[in-house]
Design an enzyme around this catalytic site. Structure first.
Site, PDB file in Angstrom:
ATOM      1  N   SER A 343       0.897  -0.960   0.423  1.00 49.35           N
ATOM      2  CA  SER A 343      -0.554   0.042   0.064  1.00 49.35           C
ATOM      3  C   SER A 343       0.728   1.277  -0.229  1.00 49.35           C
ATOM      4  O   SER A 343       1.868   1.528   0.703  1.00 49.35           O
ATOM      5  CB  SER A 343      -1.141  -0.260   1.359  1.00 49.35           C
ATOM      6  OG  SER A 343      -0.102  -0.051   2.492  1.00 49.35           O
ATOM      7  N   LYS A 349       5.538  12.026  -0.443  1.00 50.14           N
ATOM      8  CA  LYS A 349       5.834  11.519   1.274  1.00 50.14           C
ATOM      9  C   LYS A 349       6.756   9.655   1.603  1.00 50.14           C
ATOM     10  O   LYS A 349       7.161   9.425   2.045  1.00 50.14           O
ATOM     11  CB  LYS A 349       4.398  11.483   1.871  1.00 50.14           C
ATOM     12  CG  LYS A 349       4.527  12.776   2.029  1.00 50.14           C
ATOM     13  CD  LYS A 349       2.803  13.009   3.491  1.00 50.14           C
ATOM     14  CE  LYS A 349       3.652  14.570   3.421  1.00 50.14           C
ATOM     15  NZ  LYS A 349       2.349  15.068   4.780  1.00 50.14           N
ATOM     16  N   ASP A 379      -3.599   4.300  -3.620  1.00 54.36           N
ATOM     17  CA  ASP A 379      -4.910   5.323  -3.293  1.00 54.36           C
ATOM     18  C   ASP A 379      -4.522   6.568  -3.676  1.00 54.36           C
ATOM     19  O   ASP A 379      -5.562   7.141  -3.249  1.00 54.36           O
ATOM     20  CB  ASP A 379      -4.791   5.477  -1.406  1.00 54.36           C
ATOM     21  CG  ASP A 379      -6.150   5.177  -1.076  1.00 54.36           C
ATOM     22  OD1 ASP A 379      -7.223   4.321  -1.880  1.00 54.36           O
ATOM     23  OD2 ASP A 379      -6.686   5.281  -0.581  1.00 54.36           O
ATOM     24  N   LYS A 572      -6.653   3.709   4.627  1.00 55.14           N
ATOM     25  CA  LYS A 572      -5.569   2.500   4.551  1.00 55.14           C
ATOM     26  C   LYS A 572      -6.815   0.918   4.432  1.00 55.14           C
ATOM     27  O   LYS A 572      -6.177   0.303   4.008  1.00 55.14           O
ATOM     28  CB  LYS A 572      -4.450   2.457   5.734  1.00 55.14           C
ATOM     29  CG  LYS A 572      -4.112   0.830   5.157  1.00 55.14           C
ATOM     30  CD  LYS A 572      -2.588   0.971   5.894  1.00 55.14           C
ATOM     31  CE  LYS A 572      -1.826  -0.439   5.207  1.00 55.14           C
ATOM     32  NZ  LYS A 572      -0.530  -0.312   6.153  1.00 55.14           N
ATOM     33  N   ASP A 596       4.105  -2.626   3.686  1.00 54.79           N
ATOM     34  CA  ASP A 596       3.766  -1.182   3.495  1.00 54.79           C
ATOM     35  C   ASP A 596       4.616  -1.215   2.240  1.00 54.79           C
ATOM     36  O   ASP A 596       5.882  -1.686   2.254  1.00 54.79           O
ATOM     37  CB  ASP A 596       4.347  -0.751   5.371  1.00 54.79           C
ATOM     38  CG  ASP A 596       3.079  -0.183   6.108  1.00 54.79           C
ATOM     39  OD1 ASP A 596       2.710  -0.272   5.646  1.00 54.79           O
ATOM     40  OD2 ASP A 596       3.508   0.246   6.704  1.00 54.79           O
ATOM     41  N   ASP A 812      -5.421  -1.942  12.298  1.00 60.10           N
ATOM     42  CA  ASP A 812      -5.014  -3.000  12.449  1.00 60.10           C
ATOM     43  C   ASP A 812      -5.225  -3.685  13.243  1.00 60.10           C
ATOM     44  O   ASP A 812      -5.457  -5.157  13.595  1.00 60.10           O
ATOM     45  CB  ASP A 812      -2.833  -2.907  11.771  1.00 60.10           C
ATOM     46  CG  ASP A 812      -2.759  -1.904  12.963  1.00 60.10           C
ATOM     47  OD1 ASP A 812      -3.300  -1.112  13.686  1.00 60.10           O
ATOM     48  OD2 ASP A 812      -1.479  -1.193  12.698  1.00 60.10           O
TER      49      ASP A 812
END
Length: 1108
Positions: A343, A349, A379, A572, A596, A812
């Site tokens: 993701s 960033k 995303d 997310k 990640d 999570d």
């Protein structure tokens, strides 16, 4: 395919999970017939034992030759108390051997056949397994392999089920057995042809040691036998093993916890009954804080009572799933598929080069290529990320074969080429140096290309936009509309390399092309590989020799979900659920690994190690396998405890001994059916269900018989409880995609462990996953685009009971909690070589914002239905306490702030929290401190962390508790009470400065979170100076108050040292705001002190000026 880039790729094909009805079928069975396995070889048959007629055993027809050569019958008493004492075993080739034995009172043994579920599981033995006085089964081994007393004695300390040593060296129950049961022990278990073990045809009902064997290896009555060596080889070999913490460490550790609990209780009782009347306000605040600290410590410490360690056996995994066998003649992989999710949200960033390196490490992972698929969730819908993934797919055609050829570790090119060790060590191939130089040169060009993509996209878009503007101007001139000539405006679009508009987010936002408003995109970057091995070309002098290397690459898919105004896209968690649905349509791997974008595969065998847990006995009850997070680029001293080793190596190992570790957001392998909201097999034993309907609706898929071989598409799902599945798989729960619903049954079956042993009750047969998956069709691609639309989740249970759970910034923890609440277990997989590595913010400001987001999510959990106090009965008690602590720990900041100011207030007021530093107070303080230190030493001992890591964690606990945690509590209360939504800052994952690896460490970015720690430091320093000065110049010095207050102020300042050092920056470069705040606070404190305690004979400050 929603968007095609014809200039970069050929037409790609993908695949979906459910095969067509015309595909070859697969058969499976829940048990294995060991008679057929051992019945063909009777090489070691050397015993003859005859069974007399009994009520449940009628005489069999025996040939005359057999009858004449056999010794007379030995009568056997069927009474359990005398059954063993009247048994005789005759060894024909080395004389007679008689074993006299009696049954102990606490163990029930019977040789009678018949039904019942408590039978010895040793193949060839049907005796009743050992039980205790109450009739409950006795399991000498952790694998719960049932065994009778005879087999237990003959096993000589080694479990026949998992082939590991018994607890306590095989002396389990030996004190009772040895009193009355004596046998002739064989020092060599299976090494001699004169084996002391007897096997019987399992078609007979009589137990261990009651078979008729002849000296030539053939049963006299025509029965079958087997080679004991072959039998041992065919017994179940465990893929994993649990290693308990040594009792010499765990025993004292638990004892110290009890001692400290008692000491804290006695200390609190003494503090409550001995108030300080001279400073009752100090006493009251300190007692309240100490009560909370004791409660908080208890919540943190109780789940640590049962730590465990686990190890895997990759050789057994390869032997079971990738070794040629009758069901797998070619030795193809029978492992289940794995879909890996990566993701990313913002290329500014989260640099595309970092994401590309993560993708390359996944594509080069040591797992069957045809079983691996990678999905990248963008995303932000950025063209920059899309083209970076396309470049990564192109470079992978060189990088992945290079890794396979030379066994490269790690398989992230950036990390590999930056290794500080000798890259040529242990490399034996003569062409390694040449290959490495070539790949390094190509990678340097790849980096230049990735880093130049933003400028390339900008220049390309400017050129196309200029061209469009010129065309518009020409068209206006041709029409003769001179009035509108000056008002011509062309939309500044972002253009792809093939000359079409990018359907995602534009660099200059336009209608339906912003971050919150754009169409869905699915692009297959790498097509699904074939099921057959494809070797590369040989060397022509300039290229690499890849003639012995598999050139196939796993499937790589770029996904950007649709976003429209008015829809809640759930950050997310929503992106992850989109990948779950898209992957179910396209590849449908029964297991999902999420990472990640900055978390790459450091150990190429990490996926195999996780699969060992899923495919082992009892693996069907595991919801996920969590790996520890390890980080690169952390400063050597780990100033801000970025490694978080206390949590990952202490708390998570401890939870692994209860119901399993919590899910921490990355580096986690999920079972797909657990994400779908189903209950685990046999979940009803954890507690009663609310209703029969709800039980059937959430029941885990089970398989009772083999499907028809002519229909592979069902994968045995037609034998499932159709009623329960029909209730669960309605559109209200999963949406209106029939292909998605059909894929659930397939994934459930493919994720089952291998049914290669009778102990595996819910499994699939060997060879069930050898057939290739059917290719992807345009209709399937269209369906995948449909399920990632923004409206698909409307009026469904996605995000509520299915998939990642919505409603918290820490989705999570909530997702893992829901699985544990339904009765699933999880395991913690700590590999010898780190499984994954990522980056962490080493800057103080970024670190505080990261902790703020975690703590805010915990506060949200506490005020939601996900509070552990509201969980069902399937959540174990200690696991409930651990989850309760997750939601409560931010509230400790309120008491911590007060406690950090108490020493300064004591020094200012010349009082202390107790009347005097008497023996009772100092004794309690000493015991509490010593026990805490000893607990820390033992935790370090069994977890393997360093003392410095433990101390850094303690320091940052105070820093975070007085800054980020307090802000999280305030934000959480605002959201609950006022409904103000919480926004969090995305953690920056920028690449390191080439000139200074730790440049970010010294970067000062002021934030309001730094105000409370700054005030605490300044106030305590001023208080120490004031208290010391007053005591020195006082006529009657009160040293007790000074020593008590100064000691605790020093304790606060020592914990705040990393924070103060971070404010200093590099070489003393301190922001001006720090000096401003320091001056203002010092002036205020000085004025306040003079006002409270003015000089003798003075009631005013500064002459006529009086403080209001």
């Amino acid at each position: 395919m929603a968007n095609n880039n014809n200039n970069m790729h050929d037409s790609y094909h993908t695949r979906r999970g459910p095969p067509t009805a015309s595909s070859p079928g697969i058969q499976f069975s829940n048990s294995r017939d060991f008679d057929s396995d051992i019945g063909s070889s009777l090489e070691f048959a050397t015993y003859t034992v005859h069974i007399p007629p009994t009520p449940d055993n009628q005489p069999m027809e025996i040939s005359m030759d057999s009858a004449q050569s056999s010794p007379p019958f030995i009568p056997i008493n069927r009474n359990p108390s005398t059954y063993m004492s009247n048994s005789m075993y005759r060894r024909q080739n080395s004389g007679a051997m008689t074993t006299m034995s009696h049954l102990p009172s606490s163990v029930v043994v019977s040789g009678g056949g018949g039904g019942g579920g408590n039978r010895c599981q040793v193949p060839g033995c049907d005796a009743t397994a050992m039980t205790d006085d109450r009739g409950d089964p006795v399991y000498p081994c952790d694998c719960e392999f049932r065994i009778c007393s005879d087999c237990f004695k003959d096993a000589e300390g080694v479990c026949p089920g998992c082939k590991s040593s018994y607890r306590d060296g095989g002396d389990y129950g030996s004190a009772q057995l040895d009193r009355t049961l004596t046998t002739m022990k064989n020092p060599r278990m299976f090494d001699s042809t004169d084996s002391d073990f007897l096997f019987e045809d399992s078609k007979k009902d009589y137990g261990y040691g009651n078979a008729a064997w002849s000296s030539d290896g053939n049963n006299e009555d025509g029965g079958g036998g087997g080679d004991p060596n072959l039998l041992v080889e065919k017994q179940r070999k465990p893929l994993t093993r649990t290693v308990s913490i040594p009792a010499t460490i765990l025993g004292p550790y638990r004892l110290l916890i009890v001692i400290r609990m008692v000491a804290l209780a006695m200390f609190i009782e003494w503090r409550v009954t001995n108030p300080n009347e001279d400073a009752i306000w100090l006493w009251g605040m300190s007692v309240v804080c100490e009560l909370w600290f004791s409660f908080s410590w208890l919540l943190d410490q109780l789940p640590k009572l049962c730590p465990v360690k686990r190890v895997v056996d990759l050789e057994v995994l390869k032997e079971k799933f990738e070794t040629p066998s009758p069901t797998n003649p070619a030795g193809k992989s029978d492992l289940p598929g794995v879909d890996i999710f990566v993701s990313t949200a913002d290329p500014e960033k989260e640099p595309p080069l970092t994401t590309a390196n993560t993708i390359l490490s996944i594509l080069a992972a040591d797992y069957p290529v045809e079983k691996l698929s990678c999905y990248v969730s963008d995303d932000g819908g950025a063209l920059l990320t899309f083209e970076a993934m396309a470049e990564a797919a192109s470079f992978a055609r060189l990088w992945v074969p290079f890794c396979r050829k030379h066994n490269i570790e790690p398989r992230n090119p950036e990390s590999y080429f930056n290794l500080k060790k000798d890259p040529y060590k242990n490399k034996v191939r003569a062409d390694f140096v040449r290959d490495r130089r070539r790949v390094k040169r190509e990678y340097d060009e790849f980096k230049v290309c990735i880093n130049g993509l933003p400028e390339s996209i900008r220049r390309r878009s400017d050129a196309y936009n200029t061209h469009e503007e010129i065309k518009a101007m020409k068209k206006v001139k041709e029409m003769g509309d001179d009035e509108n000539f000056e008002r011509i405006k062309v939309t500044k679009a972002t253009w792809m390399a093939d000359g079409t508009h990018w359907t995602g987010t534009w660099t200059t936002p336009g209608p339906e092309h912003t971050r919150g408003d754009h169409a869905s995109i699915i692009q297959v970057m790498l097509q699904p590989p074939s099921n057959e091995l494809m070797k590369g070309p040989g060397s022509d002098g300039n290229s690499m020799d890849l003639s012995d290397v598999d050139m196939r690459l796993p499937m790589l898919v770029y996904v950007s979900r649709e976003k429209r105004p008015g829809y809640d896209h759930n950050k997310k968690a929503g992106a992850m659920n989109v990948l779950v649905r898209a992957s179910a349509i396209m590849s449908n791997g029964p297991f999902i690994l999420n990472l990640d974008c900055d978390h790459y595969i450091y150990n190429s065998e990490a996926i195999r190690e996780g699969m060992c847990f899923m495919m082992d006995a009892g693996g069907d009850r595991l919801s996920y396998v969590q790996f520890p997070q390890r980080f690169e680029g952390i400063d050597p001293s780990d100033r801000y405890a970025n490694q978080n080793t206390v949590f990952f190596d202490v708390n998570m190992r401890a939870l692994d001994g209860i119901q399993g570790p919590v899910y921490v957001g990355t580096g986690c392998m999920f079972r797909r059916t657990a994400l779908y909201g189903f209950d685990p097999p046999e979940a009803e034993k954890y507690g009663k269900k609310s209703s029969k309907k709800s039980a059937s609706a959430n029941a885990a898929p089970t398989f009772d018989s083999a499907p028809d071989q002519s229909s592979q598409s069902s994968y045995g799902m037609e034998d499932m409880d159709d009623e329960s599945m029909n209730i669960a798989l309605i559109p209200k729960k999963f949406g209106n995609s029939s292909m998605l619903v059909d894929s659930i049954r397939v994934a459930a079956y493919q994720g089952l462990p291998l049914a290669d042993h009778p102990s595996i009750k819910n499994g699939r047969p060997p060879g069930a996953l050898l057939a290739p998956r059917p290719p992807l069709t345009p209709g399937t691609i269209a369906e995948a685009v449909n399920v990632i639309s923004c409206w698909y989740e409307d009026k469904t249970e996605w995000g509520v009971n299915v998939g990642w759970i919505y409603g918290s910034v820490t989705e999570d923890v909530v997702t893992g909690f829901r699985m544990h609440e339904r009765g699933w277990r999880s395991v913690y997989c700590v590999t010898k070589r780190d499984a994954f590595r990522g980056t962490a913010p080493i800057n103080l400001t970024d670190r505080l914002h990261q902790v703020l987001r975690w703590a805010t999510g915990s506060v949200e959990i506490f005020f939601s239905r996900n509070n552990a106090l509201l969980a069902g009965r399937r959540l174990k008690f200690l696991q409930r306490i651990a989850y309760l602590n997750v939601g409560i720990y931010p509230f400790t900041s309120i008491f911590l702030i007060v406690y950090c100011f108490l020493p300064a207030l004591s020094l200012f007021a010349n009082k202390f929290i107790v009347n005097s530093l008497d023996v009772n107070f100092l004794s309690y303080l000493l015991v509490i401190t010593i026990t805490l230190t000893m607990l820390a030493v033992l935790e370090i001992k069994w977890s393997g962390i360093a003392l410095e890591e433990w101390w850094r964690n303690e320091q940052f606990w105070l820093i975070g508790g007085t800054s980020a945690h307090l802000a999280a509590v305030l934000q959480g209360l605002l959201k609950v009470v006022a409904g103000i939504e919480i926004s969090f800052t995305l953690t920056s994952k920028s690449a390191a400065d080439e000139d200074d690896e730790y440049a970010e460490l010294y970067l000062i970015k002021w934030t309001s979170l730094m105000i409370p720690p700054c005030v605490i430091i300044i106030v305590n320093i001023v208080a120490i100076a004031v208290g010391f000065s007053r005591t020195i110049y006082s006529a009657i010095p009160q040293w007790n108050n000074l020593i008590g207050g100064a000691f605790f102020s020093f304790w606060v300042l020592v914990h705040m040292y990393p924070f103060a050092k971070g404010l200093m920056g590099r070489r003393g470069k301190t922001p001006t705001i720090v000096f401003v705040w320091s001056g203002l606070i010092s002036i205020c404190i000085s004025l306040l002190w003079v006002a409270i305690n003015p000089p003798a004979g003075q009631n005013q400050i500064g002459g006529s000026f009086q403080l209001p």
